[in-house]
Design a protein around this motif. Structure first.
Motif, PDB file in Angstrom:
ATOM      1  N   ILE A   1      42.664  -9.548  -0.776  1.00  0.00           N
ATOM      2  CA  ILE A   1      43.196  -9.206   0.540  1.00  0.00           C
ATOM      3  C   ILE A   1      44.569  -8.576   0.342  1.00  0.00           C
ATOM      4  O   ILE A   1      45.446  -9.158  -0.304  1.00  0.00           O
ATOM      5  N   ILE A   2      44.735  -7.367   0.867  1.00  0.00           N
ATOM      6  CA  ILE A   2      46.021  -6.673   0.822  1.00  0.00           C
ATOM      7  C   ILE A   2      46.310  -6.187   2.235  1.00  0.00           C
ATOM      8  O   ILE A   2      45.660  -5.264   2.732  1.00  0.00           O
ATOM      9  N   ASN A   3      47.259  -6.849   2.882  1.00  0.00           N
ATOM     10  CA  ASN A   3      47.609  -6.543   4.275  1.00  0.00           C
ATOM     11  C   ASN A   3      46.358  -6.603   5.147  1.00  0.00           C
ATOM     12  O   ASN A   3      45.743  -7.655   5.232  1.00  0.00           O
ATOM     13  N   ASP A   4      45.954  -5.497   5.783  1.00  0.00           N
ATOM     14  CA  ASP A   4      44.782  -5.513   6.669  1.00  0.00           C
ATOM     15  C   ASP A   4      43.527  -4.985   5.984  1.00  0.00           C
ATOM     16  O   ASP A   4      42.567  -4.595   6.630  1.00  0.00           O
ATOM     17  N   LYS A   5      43.524  -4.977   4.642  1.00  0.00           N
ATOM     18  CA  LYS A   5      42.386  -4.492   3.859  1.00  0.00           C
ATOM     19  C   LYS A   5      41.820  -5.623   3.011  1.00  0.00           C
ATOM     20  O   LYS A   5      42.557  -6.487   2.547  1.00  0.00           O
ATOM     21  N   ALA A   6      40.512  -5.587   2.780  1.00  0.00           N
ATOM     22  CA  ALA A   6      39.858  -6.499   1.847  1.00  0.00           C
ATOM     23  C   ALA A   6      39.073  -5.654   0.852  1.00  0.00           C
ATOM     24  O   ALA A   6      38.288  -4.786   1.248  1.00  0.00           O
ATOM     25  N   ILE A   7      39.296  -5.893  -0.427  1.00  0.00           N
ATOM     26  CA  ILE A   7      38.564  -5.201  -1.487  1.00  0.00           C
ATOM     27  C   ILE A   7      37.556  -6.209  -2.035  1.00  0.00           C
ATOM     28  O   ILE A   7      37.935  -7.262  -2.549  1.00  0.00           O
ATOM     29  N   VAL A   8      36.269  -5.877  -1.904  1.00  0.00           N
ATOM     30  CA  VAL A   8      35.203  -6.804  -2.250  1.00  0.00           C
ATOM     31  C   VAL A   8      34.358  -6.217  -3.376  1.00  0.00           C
ATOM     32  O   VAL A   8      33.903  -5.080  -3.282  1.00  0.00           O
ATOM     33  N   THR A   9      34.162  -7.018  -4.419  1.00  0.00           N
ATOM     34  CA  THR A   9      33.288  -6.640  -5.529  1.00  0.00           C
ATOM     35  C   THR A   9      32.157  -7.660  -5.582  1.00  0.00           C
ATOM     36  O   THR A   9      32.404  -8.869  -5.609  1.00  0.00           O
ATOM     37  N   ILE A  10      30.924  -7.160  -5.576  1.00  0.00           N
ATOM     38  CA  ILE A  10      29.754  -8.022  -5.579  1.00  0.00           C
ATOM     39  C   ILE A  10      28.682  -7.393  -6.458  1.00  0.00           C
ATOM     40  O   ILE A  10      28.590  -6.174  -6.555  1.00  0.00           O
ATOM     41  N   ALA A  11      27.910  -8.216  -7.144  1.00  0.00           N
ATOM     42  CA  ALA A  11      26.807  -7.720  -7.978  1.00  0.00           C
ATOM     43  C   ALA A  11      25.491  -8.122  -7.321  1.00  0.00           C
ATOM     44  O   ALA A  11      25.358  -9.230  -6.799  1.00  0.00           O
ATOM     45  N   TYR A  12      24.531  -7.199  -7.315  1.00  0.00           N
ATOM     46  CA  TYR A  12      23.201  -7.444  -6.764  1.00  0.00           C
ATOM     47  C   TYR A  12      22.144  -7.176  -7.814  1.00  0.00           C
ATOM     48  O   TYR A  12      22.182  -6.147  -8.485  1.00  0.00           O
ATOM     49  N   GLN A  13      21.197  -8.101  -7.933  1.00  0.00           N
ATOM     50  CA  GLN A  13      19.963  -7.841  -8.671  1.00  0.00           C
ATOM     51  C   GLN A  13      19.000  -7.359  -7.596  1.00  0.00           C
ATOM     52  O   GLN A  13      18.693  -8.096  -6.649  1.00  0.00           O
ATOM     53  N   THR A  14      18.565  -6.105  -7.672  1.00  0.00           N
ATOM     54  CA  THR A  14      17.829  -5.463  -6.585  1.00  0.00           C
ATOM     55  C   THR A  14      16.566  -4.796  -7.108  1.00  0.00           C
ATOM     56  O   THR A  14      16.562  -4.235  -8.196  1.00  0.00           O
ATOM     57  N   LYS A  15      15.528  -4.838  -6.279  1.00  0.00           N
ATOM     58  CA  LYS A  15      14.300  -4.102  -6.566  1.00  0.00           C
ATOM     59  C   LYS A  15      13.802  -3.510  -5.257  1.00  0.00           C
ATOM     60  O   LYS A  15      13.778  -4.193  -4.234  1.00  0.00           O
ATOM     61  N   GLY A  16      13.432  -2.218  -5.276  1.00  0.00           N
ATOM     62  CA  GLY A  16      12.927  -1.560  -4.077  1.00  0.00           C
ATOM     63  C   GLY A  16      12.891  -0.054  -4.240  1.00  0.00           C
ATOM     64  O   GLY A  16      12.762   0.454  -5.355  1.00  0.00           O
ATOM     65  N   MET A  17      13.026   0.656  -3.122  1.00  0.00           N
ATOM     66  CA  MET A  17      13.018   2.125  -3.110  1.00  0.00           C
ATOM     67  C   MET A  17      14.163   2.608  -2.216  1.00  0.00           C
ATOM     68  O   MET A  17      14.450   2.016  -1.184  1.00  0.00           O
ATOM     69  N   MET A  18      14.783   3.729  -2.617  1.00  0.00           N
ATOM     70  CA  MET A  18      15.847   4.354  -1.818  1.00  0.00           C
ATOM     71  C   MET A  18      15.628   5.850  -1.851  1.00  0.00           C
ATOM     72  O   MET A  18      15.658   6.457  -2.936  1.00  0.00           O
ATOM     73  N   LEU A  19      15.367   6.439  -0.692  1.00  0.00           N
ATOM     74  CA  LEU A  19      15.162   7.877  -0.577  1.00  0.00           C
ATOM     75  C   LEU A  19      14.087   8.376  -1.556  1.00  0.00           C
ATOM     76  O   LEU A  19      14.223   9.422  -2.169  1.00  0.00           O
ATOM     77  N   GLY A  20      13.015   7.591  -1.712  1.00  0.00           N
ATOM     78  CA  GLY A  20      11.909   7.968  -2.584  1.00  0.00           C
ATOM     79  C   GLY A  20      12.117   7.662  -4.055  1.00  0.00           C
ATOM     80  O   GLY A  20      11.242   7.935  -4.872  1.00  0.00           O
TER      81      GLY A  20
ATOM     82  N   ASP B   1      23.131   6.755   3.535  1.00  0.00           N
ATOM     83  CA  ASP B   1      22.845   5.327   3.402  1.00  0.00           C
ATOM     84  C   ASP B   1      22.399   4.738   4.740  1.00  0.00           C
ATOM     85  O   ASP B   1      21.363   4.068   4.832  1.00  0.00           O
ATOM     86  N   LEU B   2      23.159   5.011   5.791  1.00  0.00           N
ATOM     87  CA  LEU B   2      22.812   4.491   7.116  1.00  0.00           C
ATOM     88  C   LEU B   2      21.465   5.029   7.594  1.00  0.00           C
ATOM     89  O   LEU B   2      20.637   4.281   8.124  1.00  0.00           O
ATOM     90  N   GLU B   3      21.226   6.319   7.380  1.00  0.00           N
ATOM     91  CA  GLU B   3      19.965   6.923   7.802  1.00  0.00           C
ATOM     92  C   GLU B   3      18.774   6.352   7.027  1.00  0.00           C
ATOM     93  O   GLU B   3      17.697   6.182   7.578  1.00  0.00           O
ATOM     94  N   SER B   4      18.977   6.034   5.760  1.00  0.00           N
ATOM     95  CA  SER B   4      17.884   5.462   4.968  1.00  0.00           C
ATOM     96  C   SER B   4      17.439   4.113   5.529  1.00  0.00           C
ATOM     97  O   SER B   4      16.262   3.767   5.479  1.00  0.00           O
TER      98      SER B   4
ATOM     99  N   VAL C   1      24.563  10.773  -5.832  1.00  0.00           N
ATOM    100  CA  VAL C   1      25.597  10.523  -4.840  1.00  0.00           C
ATOM    101  C   VAL C   1      24.923  10.359  -3.481  1.00  0.00           C
ATOM    102  O   VAL C   1      24.165  11.226  -3.046  1.00  0.00           O
ATOM    103  N   VAL C   2      25.169   9.218  -2.841  1.00  0.00           N
ATOM    104  CA  VAL C   2      24.623   8.930  -1.514  1.00  0.00           C
ATOM    105  C   VAL C   2      25.807   8.768  -0.576  1.00  0.00           C
ATOM    106  O   VAL C   2      26.663   7.909  -0.798  1.00  0.00           O
ATOM    107  N   THR C   3      25.865   9.582   0.441  1.00  0.00           N
ATOM    108  CA  THR C   3      26.955   9.484   1.405  1.00  0.00           C
ATOM    109  C   THR C   3      26.718   8.313   2.350  1.00  0.00           C
ATOM    110  O   THR C   3      25.618   7.758   2.417  1.00  0.00           O
ATOM    111  N   LYS C   4      27.746   7.942   3.078  1.00  0.00           N
ATOM    112  CA  LYS C   4      27.620   6.872   4.060  1.00  0.00           C
ATOM    113  C   LYS C   4      26.541   7.219   5.084  1.00  0.00           C
ATOM    114  O   LYS C   4      25.718   6.369   5.447  1.00  0.00           O
ATOM    115  N   LEU C   5      26.514   8.477   5.542  1.00  0.00           N
ATOM    116  CA  LEU C   5      25.491   8.898   6.503  1.00  0.00           C
ATOM    117  C   LEU C   5      24.085   8.789   5.918  1.00  0.00           C
ATOM    118  O   LEU C   5      23.150   8.344   6.594  1.00  0.00           O
TER     119      LEU C   5
END
Length: 82
Positions: free
Chosen positions: A31-50, A8-11, A2-6
């Protein structure tokens, strides 16, 4: 993991999120009223928090329209492939 928003931003600020490669595919925007629900797939390679990142991940983000742009409400990321 579990990675919190904080976390993620700090990383990104501290450079503990290192992206070697990333390729995205937009799956859906609802799009629902003033909200947008976005689903996207990423092929990713790298490091996150070690920890290594390598595979396909599905991101879900809910964006909220505010007077000067958008902000993210909830979001999630789940590994869906290797």
């Amino acid at each position: 993991m579990v990675v919190t928003k904080l976390m993620d931003l700090e990383s990104h600020r501290s450079k503990t999120m290192v992206v070697e490669s990333i390729e995205s595919k937009l799956e859906e925007i609802k799009i629902i009223n003033d909200k947008a629900i976005v689903t996207i797939a990423y092929q990713t390679k790298g490091m996150m928090l070690g920890n290594p990142i390598d595979g396909t991940f599905r991101y879900l983000r809910v964006w909220n329209l505010i007077p000067n742009g958008y902000n993210i409400l909830p979001g999630s990321c789940t590994k869906i492939g290797s």
